[in-house]
Design a protein around this motif. Structure first.
Motif, PDB file in Angstrom:
ATOM      1  N   ALA A 386       0.982  -1.177   0.566  1.00 45.68           N
ATOM      2  CA  ALA A 386      -0.154   0.382  -0.096  1.00 45.68           C
ATOM      3  C   ALA A 386       0.638   1.746  -0.135  1.00 45.68           C
ATOM      4  O   ALA A 386       0.541   2.290  -0.434  1.00 45.68           O
ATOM      5  N   GLU A 387       1.792   1.598   0.793  1.00 45.23           N
ATOM      6  CA  GLU A 387       2.803   2.382   0.685  1.00 45.23           C
ATOM      7  C   GLU A 387       3.729   2.565  -0.117  1.00 45.23           C
ATOM      8  O   GLU A 387       3.539   3.774  -0.995  1.00 45.23           O
ATOM      9  N   GLU A 388       3.568   1.839  -1.093  1.00 46.26           N
ATOM     10  CA  GLU A 388       4.425   1.690  -2.438  1.00 46.26           C
ATOM     11  C   GLU A 388       3.941   2.275  -3.501  1.00 46.26           C
ATOM     12  O   GLU A 388       3.834   3.263  -4.019  1.00 46.26           O
ATOM     13  N   ILE A 389       2.488   1.949  -3.444  1.00 42.66           N
ATOM     14  CA  ILE A 389       1.373   2.557  -4.283  1.00 42.66           C
ATOM     15  C   ILE A 389       1.409   3.710  -3.937  1.00 42.66           C
ATOM     16  O   ILE A 389       1.180   4.316  -4.854  1.00 42.66           O
ATOM     17  N   GLU A 390       0.922   4.345  -2.977  1.00 39.77           N
ATOM     18  CA  GLU A 390       0.729   5.413  -2.539  1.00 39.77           C
ATOM     19  C   GLU A 390       1.436   5.933  -3.215  1.00 39.77           C
ATOM     20  O   GLU A 390       1.549   7.575  -3.270  1.00 39.77           O
ATOM     21  N   LYS A 391       3.238   6.052  -2.199  1.00 36.78           N
ATOM     22  CA  LYS A 391       4.021   7.159  -3.068  1.00 36.78           C
ATOM     23  C   LYS A 391       3.664   7.171  -4.295  1.00 36.78           C
ATOM     24  O   LYS A 391       3.896   8.055  -4.830  1.00 36.78           O
ATOM     25  N   GLN A 392       3.961   5.988  -5.029  1.00 35.35           N
ATOM     26  CA  GLN A 392       4.267   5.980  -6.872  1.00 35.35           C
ATOM     27  C   GLN A 392       2.332   6.470  -7.021  1.00 35.35           C
ATOM     28  O   GLN A 392       2.474   7.342  -8.423  1.00 35.35           O
ATOM     29  N   ILE A 393       1.929   6.534  -6.410  1.00 32.04           N
ATOM     30  CA  ILE A 393       0.407   8.070  -6.934  1.00 32.04           C
ATOM     31  C   ILE A 393       0.529   8.821  -6.973  1.00 32.04           C
ATOM     32  O   ILE A 393       0.848   9.900  -7.551  1.00 32.04           O
ATOM     33  N   LYS A 394       1.341   9.094  -5.959  1.00 33.26           N
ATOM     34  CA  LYS A 394       1.997  11.166  -5.350  1.00 33.26           C
ATOM     35  C   LYS A 394       2.975  11.711  -6.620  1.00 33.26           C
ATOM     36  O   LYS A 394       3.028  12.337  -7.005  1.00 33.26           O
ATOM     37  N   ILE A 395       3.975  10.595  -6.943  1.00 35.15           N
ATOM     38  CA  ILE A 395       4.108  11.185  -7.935  1.00 35.15           C
ATOM     39  C   ILE A 395       4.504  10.757  -9.364  1.00 35.15           C
ATOM     40  O   ILE A 395       4.261  11.907  -9.833  1.00 35.15           O
ATOM     41  N   ALA A 396       3.266  10.300  -9.683  1.00 30.36           N
ATOM     42  CA  ALA A 396       2.406  10.594 -11.239  1.00 30.36           C
ATOM     43  C   ALA A 396       1.953  11.023 -10.839  1.00 30.36           C
ATOM     44  O   ALA A 396       1.373  12.208 -12.180  1.00 30.36           O
ATOM     45  N   THR A 397       0.483  12.214  -9.729  1.00 31.43           N
ATOM     46  CA  THR A 397      -0.509  12.728 -10.302  1.00 31.43           C
ATOM     47  C   THR A 397      -0.423  13.673  -9.121  1.00 31.43           C
ATOM     48  O   THR A 397      -1.332  14.647  -9.533  1.00 31.43           O
ATOM     49  N   THR A 398       0.206  13.892  -8.257  1.00 32.56           N
ATOM     50  CA  THR A 398       0.781  14.768  -6.723  1.00 32.56           C
ATOM     51  C   THR A 398      -0.164  14.364  -5.987  1.00 32.56           C
ATOM     52  O   THR A 398      -0.744  14.921  -5.084  1.00 32.56           O
ATOM     53  N   LEU A 399      -1.695  13.207  -6.111  1.00 33.77           N
ATOM     54  CA  LEU A 399      -2.536  12.726  -5.338  1.00 33.77           C
ATOM     55  C   LEU A 399      -2.288  12.193  -4.014  1.00 33.77           C
ATOM     56  O   LEU A 399      -1.291  11.669  -4.161  1.00 33.77           O
ATOM     57  N   ARG A 400      -2.788  12.763  -2.756  1.00 30.46           N
ATOM     58  CA  ARG A 400      -2.140  11.834  -1.703  1.00 30.46           C
ATOM     59  C   ARG A 400      -3.050  11.189  -1.422  1.00 30.46           C
ATOM     60  O   ARG A 400      -4.152  11.497  -1.196  1.00 30.46           O
ATOM     61  N   ALA A 401      -2.952   9.808  -1.806  1.00 30.92           N
ATOM     62  CA  ALA A 401      -4.634   8.907  -1.463  1.00 30.92           C
ATOM     63  C   ALA A 401      -3.803   7.750   0.039  1.00 30.92           C
ATOM     64  O   ALA A 401      -3.354   7.507   0.053  1.00 30.92           O
ATOM     65  N   ASN A 402      -4.923   7.011   0.331  1.00 32.55           N
ATOM     66  CA  ASN A 402      -4.647   6.408   1.081  1.00 32.55           C
ATOM     67  C   ASN A 402      -5.134   5.001   0.939  1.00 32.55           C
ATOM     68  O   ASN A 402      -6.917   4.848  -0.284  1.00 32.55           O
ATOM     69  N   VAL A 403      -3.698   4.249   0.271  1.00 29.67           N
ATOM     70  CA  VAL A 403      -4.566   3.445  -0.576  1.00 29.67           C
ATOM     71  C   VAL A 403      -4.350   1.580   0.594  1.00 29.67           C
ATOM     72  O   VAL A 403      -3.639   1.793   1.736  1.00 29.67           O
ATOM     73  N   GLU A 404      -6.069   0.555   0.191  1.00 34.59           N
ATOM     74  CA  GLU A 404      -5.578  -0.585   1.022  1.00 34.59           C
ATOM     75  C   GLU A 404      -5.857  -1.516   0.548  1.00 34.59           C
ATOM     76  O   GLU A 404      -6.102  -2.050  -0.577  1.00 34.59           O
ATOM     77  N   ILE A 405      -4.912  -2.246   0.934  1.00 35.47           N
ATOM     78  CA  ILE A 405      -4.362  -3.853   0.411  1.00 35.47           C
ATOM     79  C   ILE A 405      -5.183  -5.028   0.471  1.00 35.47           C
ATOM     80  O   ILE A 405      -5.580  -5.313   1.806  1.00 35.47           O
ATOM     81  N   LEU A 406      -6.961  -5.281  -0.080  1.00 36.35           N
ATOM     82  CA  LEU A 406      -7.548  -6.554   0.206  1.00 36.35           C
ATOM     83  C   LEU A 406      -7.037  -7.832  -0.129  1.00 36.35           C
ATOM     84  O   LEU A 406      -6.908  -7.654  -1.432  1.00 36.35           O
ATOM     85  N   PRO A 407      -8.006  -8.281   0.185  1.00 37.49           N
ATOM     86  CA  PRO A 407      -7.143 -10.178  -0.007  1.00 37.49           C
ATOM     87  C   PRO A 407      -8.005 -10.410  -1.538  1.00 37.49           C
ATOM     88  O   PRO A 407      -9.038  -9.617  -1.903  1.00 37.49           O
ATOM     89  N   PRO A 408      -7.260 -11.035  -2.135  1.00 46.31           N
ATOM     90  CA  PRO A 408      -7.958 -11.695  -3.328  1.00 46.31           C
ATOM     91  C   PRO A 408      -9.716 -11.853  -3.428  1.00 46.31           C
ATOM     92  O   PRO A 408     -10.249 -12.485  -2.376  1.00 46.31           O
ATOM     93  N   ASP A 409     -10.626 -11.339  -4.134  1.00 44.06           N
ATOM     94  CA  ASP A 409     -11.635 -11.821  -4.016  1.00 44.06           C
ATOM     95  C   ASP A 409     -12.866 -10.741  -3.587  1.00 44.06           C
ATOM     96  O   ASP A 409     -13.749 -11.151  -3.115  1.00 44.06           O
ATOM     97  N   SER A 410     -12.324  -9.896  -3.263  1.00 46.41           N
ATOM     98  CA  SER A 410     -13.041  -9.129  -1.878  1.00 46.41           C
ATOM     99  C   SER A 410     -14.029  -8.216  -2.429  1.00 46.41           C
ATOM    100  O   SER A 410     -15.059  -7.306  -2.171  1.00 46.41           O
ATOM    101  N   LEU A 411     -13.776  -7.694  -3.745  1.00 49.52           N
ATOM    102  CA  LEU A 411     -14.049  -6.993  -4.058  1.00 49.52           C
ATOM    103  C   LEU A 411     -15.341  -7.331  -5.581  1.00 49.52           C
ATOM    104  O   LEU A 411     -15.187  -8.380  -6.012  1.00 49.52           O
ATOM    105  N   PRO A 412     -16.669  -6.569  -5.625  1.00 55.45           N
ATOM    106  CA  PRO A 412     -17.747  -7.311  -6.448  1.00 55.45           C
ATOM    107  C   PRO A 412     -17.110  -6.843  -7.879  1.00 55.45           C
ATOM    108  O   PRO A 412     -16.168  -6.255  -7.901  1.00 55.45           O
TER     109      PRO A 412
END
Ligand code: DLL
Length: 426
Positions: A386-412
């Motif tokens: 999550a921290e790594e993706i947050e960092k990359q999003i910040k670099i690519a878009t300047t957006l500070r987002a809160n990333v949460e990693i969920l177990p496989p198959d948890s999203l509809p």
């Protein structure tokens, strides 16, 4: 090539053909559709075109205007000349309804056949279409185009992913069409029932209907070990088949003998030059049933300059970046969901399933991005990803987002166009 003479038509000849068709269609719309007669008259433009650029004098047509004329007031022919009806889903209001004459269906099949053959479809292919057959244009476009080429079309239609996989295996399907996020889901289901997608016979696929990032294409290609092509279109024009990418995989050829493209500044409506990003505006050049003049697609892209190495002369547009109405403004920053997807998909530890939730907390925009991990991971590992993706999003878009990693198959999962953004601020 499906229609080499047309696809490689020299620029000068193609422009002459476009001009001839544009003159005819503008006058045809004026004479046969009261909406256009009124619109051109009140804009003070006469329905006569002398050169291609004259189109810029005409007013745009918008989705809301089409809706105000629904279901049948945009028809240029009497109803008995129409043989098929399609419509948009209507989830955001009145559905946009389109009626096709026999000739319109033929043109659509031809345009789709060009797209499909550009993606490698031949009469030897077994072509599975896992898209709902209904008023949505997707499945029928692929179906008619596939038949025109002479491929063996398998109209498996809506959903039931396990069945789709079993049929792919049973019939040794070689080519599939559809919506990219659903093809990813199919691959995941295959793995769940013990079938490795790349071990099936699929070698080619063509996908569209939603934002289709470079990273998503790469993942889809690796998952199925297939060549992946992008096809673009919209209900108002015909459905899929306005454009697709060739084997150069660098831009989509618009069939200019049927659709006249322009790029405008979405704010001012002014024309924008080649290679500059803006909103795609399309005019149908051959539609009999429901011609549309200067339709604002809201899709953001740019037109390429120069000729493609594949030999086709029809102009290319860049893959659609997003829709102007999908552009998010978060903490004052403009952002397309596709930009977030590009970053997420670069991380090999996460799957293709993600969703972004935007809400106001104490008057401030807060963004949470839920992403499924590829494999089950522990708490520590999830935090690191999550921290790594947050960092990359910040670099690519300047957006500070809160990333949460969920177990496989948890999203509809979705069998149609996927919904990536839940904006609770609205
Ligand atoms: O989505 C037609 C289609 C079906 C195209 C299957 C390709 C494959 P509509 O439901 O009217 O028609 O939605 C049209 O979808 O304005 C774009 O915003 C988006 N779209 C379509 N193709 C692409 C693509 C069908 N290749 C709207 N890349 C369009 C990105 C796409 N967005």
């Amino acid at each position: 090539m499906f229609d080499e003479k047309m696809e490689k038509m020299p620029r000068k000849k193609l422009d002459e053909l476009k001009l001839k068709r544009l003159k005819k269609i503008v006058l045809y719309a004026y004479e046969n559709i009261p909406f256009y007669r009124k619109k051109f008259d009140s804009a003070g433009v006469e329905p006569y075109i002398k050169k291609l650029e004259d189109i810029e004098k005409f007013p745009f047509t918008t989705k809301d205007e089409l809706r105000s004329q629904m279901p049948f007031n945009m028809l240029a022919v009497s109803m008995d000349k129409c043989i098929e009806l399609h419509s948009s889903s209507g989830t955001t209001g009145v559905p946009v309804t389109v009626c096709y004459t026999k000739n319109d269906i033929n043109v659509w099949a031809d345009a789709m056949a060009r797209c499909l053959s550009m993606a490698g479809l031949t009469s030897r292919d077994i072509f599975q279409i896992p898209i709902p057959y209904g008023t949505f244009t997707g499945a029928f476009g692929f179906h008619y185009g596939g038949q025109k080429i002479g491929a063996l079309v398998i109209p498996t239609g809506k959903g039931d992913s396990e069945r789709q996989i079993k049929l792919m295996k049973y019939y040794r399907t070689t080519f599939m069409a559809g919506i990219a996020s659903y093809a990813i889901h199919l691959g995941q289901v295959a793995r769940k029932i013990g079938i490795e997608p790349s071990k099936l016979s699929i070698r080619n696929g063509i996908f569209g209907a939603e934002t289709f990032t470079k990273e998503m294409k790469k993942r889809l290609a690796e998952m199925w070990e297939m060549d992946v092509h992008d096809v673009y279109g919209l209900t108002e024009m015909c459905g899929p088949g306005v454009s697709a990418d060739c084997d150069m995989h660098d831009g989509l050829h618009i069939w200019e003998d049927h659709f006249l493209p322009e790029i405008i500044d979405p704010k001012t409506g002014d024309a924008i030059g080649k290679e500059e990003e803006g909103e795609l505006v399309l005019t149908t050049l051959t539609k009999e049933g429901m011609p549309i003049i200067r339709y604002r697609t809201k899709d953001i892209t740019f037109l390429y300059d120069g000729v493609c190495d594949c030999g086709r002369t029809h102009v290319k547009h860049a893959p659609i970046k997003g829709r102007s109405d999908d552009m998010l403004i978060i903490k004052g920053t403009n952002l397309f969901p596709g930009q977030i997807e590009e970053v997420i998909m670069k991380n090999s530890k996460v799957s293709e399933n993600w969703v972004m939730i935007i809400e106001k907390v104490d008057g401030m925009d807060e963004v949470t991005i839920d992403i499924e991990s590829k494999e089950k991971v522990g708490e520590e590992e999830a935090k690191k990803i999550a921290e790594e993706i947050e960092k990359q999003i910040k670099i690519a878009t300047t957006l500070r987002a809160n990333v949460e990693i969920l177990p496989p198959d948890s999203l509809p999962k979705s069998e149609g166009k996927v919904k990536r953004v839940i904006d609770k601020r609205k």
